[in-house]
Design a protein around this motif. Sequence first.
Motif, short mmCIF file in Angstrom:
data_model
loop_
_atom_site.label_atom_id
_atom_site.label_comp_id
_atom_site.label_asym_id
_atom_site.label_seq_id
_atom_site.Cartn_x
_atom_site.Cartn_y
_atom_site.Cartn_z
N HIS A 42 0.73 -1.04 -0.17
CA HIS A 42 0.36 -0.18 0.56
C HIS A 42 0.77 0.80 0.01
CE1 HIS A 42 -3.06 -2.87 0.76
NE2 HIS A 42 -2.67 -3.27 1.35
N GLU A 286 -9.92 -5.46 -1.09
CA GLU A 286 -10.98 -3.93 -0.91
C GLU A 286 -12.00 -3.82 -1.28
OE1 GLU A 286 -9.49 -1.26 -1.12
OE2 GLU A 286 -7.44 -2.29 -0.42
N VAL A 306 -11.61 1.50 -7.48
CA VAL A 306 -10.96 -0.69 -7.09
C VAL A 306 -10.35 -0.76 -8.30
CG1 VAL A 306 -10.19 -1.94 -6.15
CG2 VAL A 306 -11.34 0.44 -4.57
#
Length: 325
Positions: A42, A286, A306
Amino acid sequence: MIKMIRNYQVVIFLFTIISIAASAVPKTEEGKRVLDHDFQQHLGEEHSKQYDHEQFLGEDQAKTFDQLAPEESRRRLGIIVDKIDTNKDGFVDLSELKAWIQFTQRRYIEDDVERQWRSHNPDNNDTIHWDVYRKNVYGFMEEMDPADLEREDNGFSYKAMLTRDRRRWSVADRDGDDSLVREEFTSFLHPEESEFMRDLVVSETVEDIDKDNDGKISVEEYIGDMYRVTDDDTEEPEWVKHERETFKTFRDKDHDGFLNNEEVKEWIIPHDFDHAEAESKHLIYEADADSDEKLTKEEILSKYDVFVGSQATDFGEALVRHDEF
Ligand SMILES: [Ca+2]
Ligand SMILES: [Ca+2]
Ligand SMILES: [Ca+2]
Ligand SMILES: [Ca+2]
């Protein structure tokens, strides 16, 4: 403002060279390096988003979606979801998503090779000779001032690109006749896909990052590859601090303060790492609102940004890119 340098380096470089030399420059691995291998950590938001879109759609399609209005992106995503759900049980599970990502990546490579094969070989001969390729891509250099050829722009120069391509061509040329058949040409354009090209990929990566040319990567070079300090940065962002730790703890295996080729190889081509699987798990994580480890169409569509881009999701990034030029 944080700038994800490497991404834009490539954009700028390709922009420069494409504007001169048709659309045939083999894609280097810059820009992908960090994304491919560190997305699971991330890094910046923009960063991993763009990466996710390219993994899910393939690079070409990802660009197309970036131009679409959000409603149209969602509509097309809905159609894709129906395709991914191959057993038609109304859920996208890990194996279906993984198969889809493998499919889009393969499709992207095949399309890219097809496009470049045609462009360098309009008569569709069995091979492309180095001289033909060099003339197509670098022919313009013959007209240029020698000083301009060596001038570095963000660490790249035409001369260095030519040298790199020449070497890569020779490694891809398995039978040593200086011409590439389509399969060899695929290895040339996408060396990460061929086992025998991997040491070269590692060398190219080290050369890119190794700014002081001592043949190894210091922590500053490693960080400099993904992050550039700008005037209005007061403190290093958390993810950069995290990357420093990662360098020390994981990347620099023998703890001598530098990454050698072996350590870089383990970083960019870890032998036990399955990209498609890691990316699939990430995407499920996600979007999996009810945590049953599979996704309904509703779950996917409600997190459409996403999976795919749109004008809305990529607006901010377009601005960043713009000010780089
Ligand atoms: Ca299913
Ligand atoms: Ca050959
Ligand atoms: Ca160095
Ligand atoms: Ca080391």
